[in-house]
Design a protein around this motif. Structure first.
Motif, PDB file in Angstrom:
ATOM      1  N   CYS A  57       0.815  -1.215   0.000  1.00  8.93           N
ATOM      2  CA  CYS A  57       0.000   0.000   0.000  1.00  8.93           C
ATOM      3  C   CYS A  57       0.846   1.262   0.000  1.00  8.93           C
ATOM      4  CB  CYS A  57      -0.916   0.009   1.227  1.00  8.93           C
ATOM      5  SG  CYS A  57      -2.358  -1.063   1.068  1.00  8.93           S
ATOM      6  N   GLY A  58       2.055   1.171   0.543  1.00  6.49           N
ATOM      7  CA  GLY A  58       2.915   2.339   0.615  1.00  6.49           C
ATOM      8  C   GLY A  58       2.620   3.200   1.823  1.00  6.49           C
ATOM      9  N   ASP A  59       3.419   4.244   2.001  1.00  7.41           N
ATOM     10  CA  ASP A  59       3.203   5.182   3.107  1.00  7.41           C
ATOM     11  C   ASP A  59       1.804   5.778   3.006  1.00  7.41           C
ATOM     12  OD1 ASP A  59       5.770   4.655   3.849  1.00  7.41           O
ATOM     13  OD2 ASP A  59       6.613   6.549   3.133  1.00  7.41           O
ATOM     14  N   GLN A  60       1.235   6.093   4.164  1.00  4.92           N
ATOM     15  CA  GLN A  60      -0.153   6.527   4.215  1.00  4.92           C
ATOM     16  C   GLN A  60      -0.302   7.929   4.800  1.00  4.92           C
ATOM     17  OE1 GLN A  60      -2.981   4.254   3.247  1.00  4.92           O
ATOM     18  NE2 GLN A  60      -1.101   3.628   2.216  1.00  4.92           N
ATOM     19  N   THR A  61      -1.265   8.671   4.279  1.00  2.00           N
ATOM     20  CA  THR A  61      -1.637   9.971   4.832  1.00  2.00           C
ATOM     21  C   THR A  61      -3.154  10.035   4.911  1.00  2.00           C
ATOM     22  OG1 THR A  61       0.308  11.089   3.933  1.00  2.00           O
ATOM     23  CG2 THR A  61      -1.548  12.470   4.562  1.00  2.00           C
ATOM     24  N   PHE A  62      -3.674  10.417   6.087  1.00  2.60           N
ATOM     25  CA  PHE A  62      -5.116  10.515   6.322  1.00  2.60           C
ATOM     26  C   PHE A  62      -5.434  11.914   6.841  1.00  2.60           C
ATOM     27  CE2 PHE A  62      -3.572   6.280   7.128  1.00  2.60           C
ATOM     28  CZ  PHE A  62      -4.481   5.429   6.510  1.00  2.60           C
ATOM     29  N   THR A  63      -6.302  12.639   6.168  1.00  2.00           N
ATOM     30  CA  THR A  63      -6.746  13.919   6.693  1.00  2.00           C
ATOM     31  C   THR A  63      -7.765  13.653   7.802  1.00  2.00           C
ATOM     32  OG1 THR A  63      -8.574  14.124   5.122  1.00  2.00           O
ATOM     33  CG2 THR A  63      -6.420  15.002   4.442  1.00  2.00           C
ATOM     34  N   VAL A  64      -7.895  14.598   8.729  1.00  2.00           N
ATOM     35  CA  VAL A  64      -8.832  14.383   9.840  1.00  2.00           C
ATOM     36  C   VAL A  64     -10.262  14.257   9.333  1.00  2.00           C
ATOM     37  CG1 VAL A  64      -7.358  15.480  11.558  1.00  2.00           C
ATOM     38  CG2 VAL A  64      -8.992  16.875  10.277  1.00  2.00           C
ATOM     39  N   GLY A  65     -10.570  14.878   8.182  1.00  2.00           N
ATOM     40  CA  GLY A  65     -11.915  14.774   7.632  1.00  2.00           C
ATOM     41  C   GLY A  65     -12.263  13.394   7.145  1.00  2.00           C
ATOM     42  N   GLU A  66     -11.244  12.559   6.877  1.00  2.00           N
ATOM     43  CA  GLU A  66     -11.474  11.193   6.426  1.00  2.00           C
ATOM     44  C   GLU A  66     -11.769  10.238   7.580  1.00  2.00           C
ATOM     45  OE1 GLU A  66      -8.692   9.857   3.087  1.00  2.00           O
ATOM     46  OE2 GLU A  66      -7.508  11.353   4.163  1.00  2.00           O
ATOM     47  N   LEU A  67     -11.507  10.700   8.806  1.00  2.00           N
ATOM     48  CA  LEU A  67     -11.520   9.787   9.939  1.00  2.00           C
ATOM     49  C   LEU A  67     -12.784   9.921  10.777  1.00  2.00           C
ATOM     50  CD1 LEU A  67      -7.814  10.274  11.078  1.00  2.00           C
ATOM     51  CD2 LEU A  67      -8.745   8.521   9.558  1.00  2.00           C
ATOM     52  N   ALA A  68     -13.182   8.803  11.378  1.00  2.00           N
ATOM     53  CA  ALA A  68     -14.327   8.776  12.292  1.00  2.00           C
ATOM     54  C   ALA A  68     -13.868   8.702  13.741  1.00  2.00           C
ATOM     55  CB  ALA A  68     -15.234   7.587  11.979  1.00  2.00           C
ATOM     56  N   GLY A  69     -12.616   8.327  13.967  1.00  2.00           N
ATOM     57  CA  GLY A  69     -12.112   8.197  15.325  1.00  2.00           C
ATOM     58  C   GLY A  69     -10.796   7.461  15.337  1.00  2.00           C
ATOM     59  N   VAL A  70     -10.345   7.078  16.526  1.00  4.32           N
ATOM     60  CA  VAL A  70      -9.118   6.314  16.689  1.00  4.32           C
ATOM     61  C   VAL A  70      -9.374   5.165  17.657  1.00  4.32           C
ATOM     62  CG1 VAL A  70      -7.660   8.332  16.284  1.00  4.32           C
ATOM     63  CG2 VAL A  70      -8.256   7.698  18.619  1.00  4.32           C
ATOM     64  N   GLU A  71      -8.553   4.157  17.552  1.00  2.00           N
ATOM     65  CA  GLU A  71      -8.599   3.030  18.482  1.00  2.00           C
ATOM     66  C   GLU A  71      -7.184   2.802  19.006  1.00  2.00           C
ATOM     67  OE1 GLU A  71     -10.422  -1.496  18.584  1.00  2.00           O
ATOM     68  OE2 GLU A  71      -9.571  -0.750  16.714  1.00  2.00           O
ATOM     69  N   TRP A  72      -7.008   2.989  20.301  1.00  2.00           N
ATOM     70  CA  TRP A  72      -5.688   2.837  20.921  1.00  2.00           C
ATOM     71  C   TRP A  72      -5.709   1.635  21.842  1.00  2.00           C
ATOM     72  CZ3 TRP A  72      -3.958   3.434  26.130  1.00  2.00           C
ATOM     73  CH2 TRP A  72      -2.570   3.569  26.300  1.00  2.00           C
ATOM     74  N   ARG A  73      -4.785   0.717  21.596  1.00  4.21           N
ATOM     75  CA  ARG A  73      -4.611  -0.434  22.488  1.00  4.21           C
ATOM     76  C   ARG A  73      -3.251  -0.293  23.133  1.00  4.21           C
ATOM     77  NH1 ARG A  73      -6.627  -5.476  23.584  1.00  4.21           N
ATOM     78  NH2 ARG A  73      -5.127  -7.103  24.124  1.00  4.21           N
ATOM     79  N   SER A  74      -3.224  -0.230  24.447  1.00  4.45           N
ATOM     80  CA  SER A  74      -2.017   0.097  25.192  1.00  4.45           C
ATOM     81  C   SER A  74      -0.826  -0.780  24.809  1.00  4.45           C
ATOM     82  CB  SER A  74      -2.286  -0.052  26.696  1.00  4.45           C
ATOM     83  OG  SER A  74      -1.091   0.135  27.433  1.00  4.45           O
TER      84      SER A  74
END
Length: 293
Positions: free
Chosen positions: A162-179
């Motif tokens: 897929c290559g390096d990725q860039t996501f604008t905040v408008g493309e996102l619905a949220g984040v998921e953080w697992r410690s």
């Protein structure tokens, strides 16, 4: 209230509408506290206040944030260890009466919606730019977009395809953080139009970076996740109908370092020799990398 209450790891300064929590620096202080520095917590962001017995002759004054009021705690989702909870003030046991006094004072200034979830973030997340090293790549956030740059030593072949990725905040619905302090920790970006957001293994997902082996520590990855989450929430009212680019895409049109391109082509060759890339996939990806020179 205008008072100051000093504990072992932090100092609380009470104002008319908020409490300023200043985290003390020191060898035995949680690194998360050192990274946060200080935080201003509006009283309207609190749900309740508790006093409880602590360990080894201490008493704990704890403010409980309303759900959805603090992007840091929302991203943490209950995964922080007790000693790393930024809403806990640990005091000597002989100051229990004082702790009870301030708890009562705080309860009198809680907002009328204290028992309800907050409709918006009321506590400010750490400010970008922010970045940290995960096991399989470097994550960076400039306030407008999140970028993942893969490490050839750790990234899976799926991510390299897929290559390096860039996501604008408008493309996102949220984040998921697992410690990172549990098995298979990661930071995953949840995309608006993804078929099943948050599904699949993080090491195969180009919208996620994985932790482990000292990479993505709490004091770096959690403030990062909180800052992204806050930006996403702020952008949502304006982005309800925004279109998203495909997940597998080039990170941008900026010219890259030739040495970096050479390293990536060399890694692609290794994947091709190992049978993980077809001839067509190798040729296509090599052409894309050469076009970035």
């Amino acid at each position: 209230m205008g008072d100051v209450l000093a504990g072992f790891h932090a100092v609380w300064e009470f104002d008319t509408d908020s409490v300023l929590i200043r985290f003390e620096r020191g060898i035995r202080r949680p690194k998360l506290f050192q990274a946060l520095g200080e935080r201003r917590i509006p009283y309207e962001a609190l749900s309740s206040v508790e006093v409880s017995e602590g360990r080894r002759g201490t008493v704990v004054l704890r403010a409980v944030p309303r759900p959805g009021a603090d992007p840091l705690m929302e991203a943490a989702n209950g995964q922080l260890k007790e000693e790393a909870d930024p809403y806990r003030l640990v005091l000597p046991a002989e100051r229990e009466t004082l702790a009870e006094y301030y708890a009562d004072e705080l309860r009198t200034v809680l907002g009328p919606d204290a028992k309800e979830a907050a409709e918006r973030h009321l506590v400010t997340a750490p400010e970008p730019p922010l970045h940290f090293k995960a096991y399989d790549g470097k994550a960076s956030f400039d306030g407008r977009s999140v970028a993942f740059r893969w490490f050839w030593t750790g990234a899976s072949s799926a991510k390299w395809k897929c290559g390096d990725q860039t996501f604008t905040v408008g493309e996102l619905a949220g984040v998921e953080w697992r410690s990172p302090e549990v098995f298979n920790g990661y930071l995953r970006l949840l995309e608006r139009r993804a078929g099943e957001p948050g599904k699949g293994e993080a090491d195969q997902d180009p919208a996620a970076v994985v932790f482990g082996l000292g990479y993505g520590p709490v004091h770096e990855s959690l403030p990062f996740a909180a800052a992204v989450l806050q930006a996403v929430r702020a952008a949502q009212p304006e982005q309800e109908t925004a279109e998203r680019e495909p997940v597998c895409r080039r990170a941008g049109d900026a010219r890259r370092d030739p040495a970096d391109i050479a390293d990536r082509i060399r890694h692609l060759g290794e994947l091709h020799d190992a049978g993980l890339l077809t001839d067509d996939e190798f040729s296509t990806k090599k052409a894309e990398l050469l076009a970035e020179l």
